[in-house]
Design a protein around this motif. Sequence first.
Motif, PDB file in Angstrom:
ATOM      1  N   VAL A  72       0.832  -1.211   0.000  1.00 16.87           N
ATOM      2  CA  VAL A  72       0.000   0.000   0.000  1.00 16.87           C
ATOM      3  C   VAL A  72       0.863   1.257   0.000  1.00 16.87           C
ATOM      4  CG1 VAL A  72      -1.962  -1.157   1.084  1.00 16.87           C
ATOM      5  CG2 VAL A  72      -0.290  -0.004   2.527  1.00 16.87           C
ATOM      6  N   ILE A 108      -2.009  -2.169  -4.815  1.00 15.95           N
ATOM      7  CA  ILE A 108      -2.929  -2.113  -3.672  1.00 15.95           C
ATOM      8  C   ILE A 108      -3.837  -3.348  -3.642  1.00 15.95           C
ATOM      9  CG2 ILE A 108      -4.828  -0.816  -4.745  1.00 15.95           C
ATOM     10  CD1 ILE A 108      -4.982   0.702  -2.015  1.00 15.95           C
ATOM     11  N   TYR A 146      -8.784   3.607   2.032  1.00 19.77           N
ATOM     12  CA  TYR A 146      -8.145   2.837   0.961  1.00 19.77           C
ATOM     13  C   TYR A 146      -9.179   2.299  -0.026  1.00 19.77           C
ATOM     14  CZ  TYR A 146      -3.280   2.945   2.397  1.00 19.77           C
ATOM     15  OH  TYR A 146      -2.001   3.361   2.658  1.00 19.77           O
ATOM     16  N   HIS A 183      -2.917   7.076   3.613  1.00 20.90           N
ATOM     17  CA  HIS A 183      -1.556   6.702   3.955  1.00 20.90           C
ATOM     18  C   HIS A 183      -1.068   7.384   5.225  1.00 20.90           C
ATOM     19  CE1 HIS A 183       1.738   4.308   2.710  1.00 20.90           C
ATOM     20  NE2 HIS A 183       2.598   5.309   2.800  1.00 20.90           N
TER      21      HIS A 183
END
Length: 397
Positions: A72, A108, A146, A183
Amino acid sequence: MENILTKVLPQEGGLAGKESGVYNGVVGLFGLLTLVGVIFGVHAMFIGHEHAYGVTREVPWGLLLAAYVFFVVTSTGLCLVSSIGHVFGFKVFQPIAKRSVFLAIATIISGFLVIAFEIENPWRMAIYNIISPNLTSSIWWMGTLYGAYLFFMLIEFALLQAGKHKVAGMLGLLGVIAGVAAHSNLGAVFGLLNGREFWHGPYMPIYFITSAMMSGCATVIFFHWLGYKINGWKMSTELQNSLFAVAKLGALLYVVIMFFTTWKFITGVSGHPPGKYEAIMSLISGPYAKNFWFGEVAMGLVIPFVIILAVKARNVTALAIGSASSIIGIFFMRYDLVVVGQVVPGFHELNIIDLPHLLPYTPTLHEWVITLSGFTFCAVLFMLGERMFRGHLSEDH
């Protein structure tokens, strides 16, 4: 336009004959390894994580969590680096947009594959994320942000393929916002744990964003070089200049991460702060010293930085070699970050008899195979993307 494509594409399909057979064989091999990893992951669910994985109550996060963080972080970095061109209008970065956005999606999704087997009941996160949200939970925000990030990136890539660059730029901006929020929040998952001195503090969210862009630069260079090698194509001058610009940005970020790391170690050693000092020393001269000095420092930072300086960021092959070294070293960074933050016992100051100085953790076969499957799955997506989207070519390069 036709003349340009004729020069760049030696064959209509990109790959043909014997080369196509090898290509399909490699994809098949990676696909098989991915399937093996999934089987190991499902097996771990049936026999229980406490039997399949090397994690314990004291060290609950291991190799799989480190691999998830690696994927990620790389995805966010790819999003940020690609956005410099098609979102913020810096033309020299525009030729890397399509492949970088696709790689951001591939990495991802690979991270989601790994984390699905790290959390014992992955379906609960999807269900209860919606019907029972916990707005005070950093992990709830991580899953939500995400998810939004992946949604925006998928739409952005579709728009880029359709040639709608202006609308794609708008979706790219939303993706950047979601990616940065997700993030930095991932950094907060670590930084807000005041019981883990090695992680605790405002440093983590900032470090995660900076190191993400460093990871993105290395991945952009290596996979663009690899994509053109696979297809047997020659890079245009525009694309080479774009990769040279990415390398220069990467050199700056290597210096910034060196700065971060130096001061992290100075503050961790000066005054012997409880918990943090023991963790730092395990990296400097303890059981994780090889990971740190050879993995993080040498392969992750020094070698790629020296290569960029040596070729003055003007040799794509040399830059790709340095980027490959950096990607390997960055994986060591993520592993050390996750594991070393947990190995110092919570009651280390009490001098309890028989309490180990550092808690043990060794990844099991299940963890290694599942982690490998994350990388092979990412490789499958990358190679399929090269074929399905004709090397992500555009009029920009």
